[in-house]
Design a protein around this motif. Structure first.
Motif, short mmCIF file in Angstrom:
data_model
loop_
_atom_site.label_atom_id
_atom_site.label_comp_id
_atom_site.label_asym_id
_atom_site.label_seq_id
_atom_site.Cartn_x
_atom_site.Cartn_y
_atom_site.Cartn_z
N VAL B 118 0.85 -1.20 0.00
CA VAL B 118 0.00 0.00 0.00
C VAL B 118 0.89 1.25 0.00
N PHE B 119 0.61 2.17 -0.92
CA PHE B 119 1.39 3.40 -1.03
C PHE B 119 0.51 4.62 -0.77
N LYS B 120 1.12 5.64 -0.15
CA LYS B 120 0.45 6.93 -0.02
C LYS B 120 1.42 7.98 -0.55
N ASP B 121 0.98 8.73 -1.57
CA ASP B 121 1.83 9.75 -2.20
C ASP B 121 3.19 9.18 -2.60
N GLY B 122 3.19 7.97 -3.16
CA GLY B 122 4.43 7.37 -3.65
C GLY B 122 5.26 6.68 -2.57
N LYS B 123 4.89 6.84 -1.31
CA LYS B 123 5.66 6.20 -0.23
C LYS B 123 4.92 4.96 0.26
N GLN B 124 5.70 3.88 0.45
CA GLN B 124 5.10 2.64 0.93
C GLN B 124 4.71 2.77 2.40
N VAL B 125 3.45 2.44 2.72
CA VAL B 125 3.03 2.57 4.12
C VAL B 125 2.90 1.21 4.82
N THR B 126 2.59 0.19 4.05
CA THR B 126 2.51 -1.15 4.65
C THR B 126 2.59 -2.20 3.54
N SER B 127 3.02 -3.43 3.90
CA SER B 127 3.12 -4.48 2.88
C SER B 127 2.93 -5.87 3.51
N PRO B 128 1.72 -6.14 3.97
CA PRO B 128 1.49 -7.46 4.59
C PRO B 128 1.53 -8.59 3.57
N THR B 129 1.97 -9.76 4.03
CA THR B 129 2.03 -10.95 3.17
C THR B 129 1.11 -12.00 3.75
N MET B 130 0.45 -12.75 2.86
CA MET B 130 -0.47 -13.78 3.36
C MET B 130 -0.21 -15.10 2.66
N MET B 131 -0.20 -16.17 3.44
CA MET B 131 -0.01 -17.52 2.88
C MET B 131 -0.79 -18.51 3.73
N ASN B 132 -0.93 -19.72 3.22
CA ASN B 132 -1.61 -20.75 4.00
C ASN B 132 -0.76 -21.14 5.21
N ALA B 133 -1.44 -21.46 6.31
CA ALA B 133 -0.73 -21.79 7.54
C ALA B 133 0.17 -23.03 7.35
N ASP B 134 -0.27 -23.95 6.50
CA ASP B 134 0.53 -25.17 6.30
C ASP B 134 1.53 -25.01 5.15
N MET B 135 1.70 -23.78 4.68
CA MET B 135 2.65 -23.45 3.62
C MET B 135 2.30 -24.07 2.27
N SER B 136 1.08 -24.55 2.12
CA SER B 136 0.67 -25.11 0.83
C SER B 136 0.35 -23.98 -0.14
N ASN B 137 0.27 -24.32 -1.44
CA ASN B 137 -0.07 -23.31 -2.44
C ASN B 137 -1.51 -22.85 -2.24
N LEU B 138 -1.79 -21.63 -2.67
CA LEU B 138 -3.16 -21.12 -2.52
C LEU B 138 -4.07 -21.84 -3.52
N ALA B 139 -5.20 -22.31 -3.06
CA ALA B 139 -6.13 -23.00 -3.95
C ALA B 139 -6.80 -22.00 -4.88
N LYS B 140 -7.10 -22.46 -6.08
CA LYS B 140 -7.82 -21.59 -7.01
C LYS B 140 -9.19 -21.26 -6.40
N ASP B 141 -9.65 -20.05 -6.63
CA ASP B 141 -10.92 -19.54 -6.10
C ASP B 141 -10.86 -19.20 -4.60
N SER B 142 -9.67 -19.37 -4.00
CA SER B 142 -9.61 -19.02 -2.57
C SER B 142 -9.46 -17.50 -2.44
N ASN B 143 -9.87 -16.99 -1.30
CA ASN B 143 -9.82 -15.56 -1.04
C ASN B 143 -8.82 -15.27 0.07
N MET B 144 -7.98 -14.29 -0.16
CA MET B 144 -7.06 -13.82 0.89
C MET B 144 -7.63 -12.49 1.40
N ILE B 145 -7.87 -12.43 2.69
CA ILE B 145 -8.48 -11.21 3.23
C ILE B 145 -7.45 -10.42 4.04
N PHE B 146 -7.15 -9.24 3.57
CA PHE B 146 -6.22 -8.37 4.28
C PHE B 146 -7.05 -7.36 5.09
#
Lengths: 175, 209
Positions: B118-146
């Motif tokens: 996420v950027f505000k006026d060109g400056k990065q303000v936050t950059s959260p990362t999301m993955m499955n708890a078991d480190m598996s690949n994200l399933a198709k049609d799955s939703n990541m909610i930030f």
């Protein structure tokens, strides 16, 4: 309709009824929460299908029957509770009122799930019943509901969120 | 709610289906009724009956609508103009608290994890990362909610969002999807985006309407 046609369509109706009567009944039941009314609408669905078999061009009979059933269910709800329908109020189905043996035999968590589902807005319930309970594909669901596939996905996501919220209220799922 | 609970809910919904079915007797009775109705001669004339209950409800509804419309008709500017912060995007839905950005994986390729920058006026303000708890690949049609709260960064009007996808746990570079999106950071907003494309080279970000 000629006699030959009558026999042909009667035979096709028998096959369709044998294959899909329970699917249609279950779909309507989860939408209405009324066992006897679901049975009546299931019957009307096959009756309407019979009268339109001649003109049906597609191959997906199950989807077609589900679509007829959905339209009949909506008509029924509109007639019974017009204001509630337009205000998107969830069904007020009560387990004790619509109590066939099968519901009475549900365990507590199944009853909670069934009631939470009944409390959802009808378009959320619609998509959850088709995708999660009847396990239809996104494409089939999209055809039955007359929605785009994207609308199906978004409403399923939001519906499941609403369902989990309802379930959390009764402690069904612990964080 | 954790992944196990989602799985449990999915299974419970599937099992609910098996609980409801017609008995053999009910099935046969219903089928005879259908056949009886088919064999009945089609009535050529119908006597329409006035549904008084329906008519009364319709009249009551129209009266309520008319009453509610009076202030709008008297002062249309006040009621029909958008408030200053209102967003016209269909993908924005108000939620109760914080702000949510939902990213749905609709692409036909592997995604291991997703980063939202996420950027505000060109400056990065936050950059959260999301993955499955078991480190598996994200399933198709799955939703990541930030989910963002105002304490994460100030909700300060227009902000730019970039979605970066990573194809494996070892992938440190990732692919920044085009186009980036502009969101209106306000408390209670919900944005829904989808990652699309048949191959990783065609991967793109789109707004879900």
């Amino acid at each position: 309709m000629e006699v030959l046609d009558h026999n042909k369509y009667q035979h096709l109706l028998n096959q369709l009824y044998e294959a899909y009567h329970n699917d249609i009944f279950q779909y309507v039941f989860f939408m209405l929460g009324d066992y006897n009314q679901a049975r009546d609408i299931m019957q009307d669905t096959f009756l309407q299908a019979y009268h339109h078999l001649q003109t049906f061009q597609g191959e997906n009979y199950k989807g077609w029957l589900s679509r007829i059933a959905r339209n009949l269910t909506i008509d029924y709800v509109r007639k019974q509770r017009p204001i509630a329908y337009f205000l998107e109020v969830g069904s007020t189905s009560n387990i004790n009122e619509s109590s066939p043996e099968q519901i009475a035999m549900m365990n507590e968590s199944e009853k909670e799930l069934y009631l939470a589902l009944s409390n959802l807005k009808h378009h959320y319930r619609d998509v959850i019943v088709l995708r999660k309970i009847k396990e239809l594909s996104i494409k089939e669901t999209s055809y039955i509901l007359g929605w785009s596939e994207n609308k199906v996905k978004v409403n399923l996501f939001r519906g499941m969120k609403a369902l989990k919220k309802e379930l959390n209220k009764v402690g069904y799922i612990h964080e | 709610m954790n992944k196990g609970n989602y799985q449990k809910l999915d299974n419970d919904l599937k099992q609910l289906n098996a609980k409801i079915h017609l008995s053999k007797k009910e099935k046969e009775e219903s089928f005879s009724k259908i056949n009886k109705m088919i064999d009945e001669p089609v009535k050529t004339s119908r006597h329409s009956r006035i549904n008084w209950k329906m008519s009364m409800v319709t009249i009551a509804a129209l009266m309520i609508i008319a009453l509610l419309s009076v202030p709008i008709l008297i002062n249309p500017d006040r009621y029909l103009t958008d408030p200053p912060n209102a967003s016209s995007q269909d993908s924005t839905i108000k939620t109760d608290e914080g702000m949510e950005v939902i990213v749905e994986h609709q692409g036909n390729f592997t995604i291991h994890h997703i980063r939202l920058v996420v950027f505000k006026d060109g400056k990065q303000v936050t950059s959260p990362t999301m993955m499955n708890a078991d480190m598996s690949n994200l399933a198709k049609d799955s939703n990541m909610i930030f989910h963002f709260l105002e304490k994460d960064f100030p909700f300060d009007g227009e902000m730019k969002v970039e979605v970066v996808i990573f194809q494996s746990e070892q992938d440190n570079v990732g692919i920044t999807l085009k186009p980036s999106m502009i969101i209106e950071a306000t408390k209670g907003a919900e944005y829904h985006f989808a990652i699309t494309g048949s191959t990783i080279k065609q991967a793109r970000l789109m707004k879900v309407e």
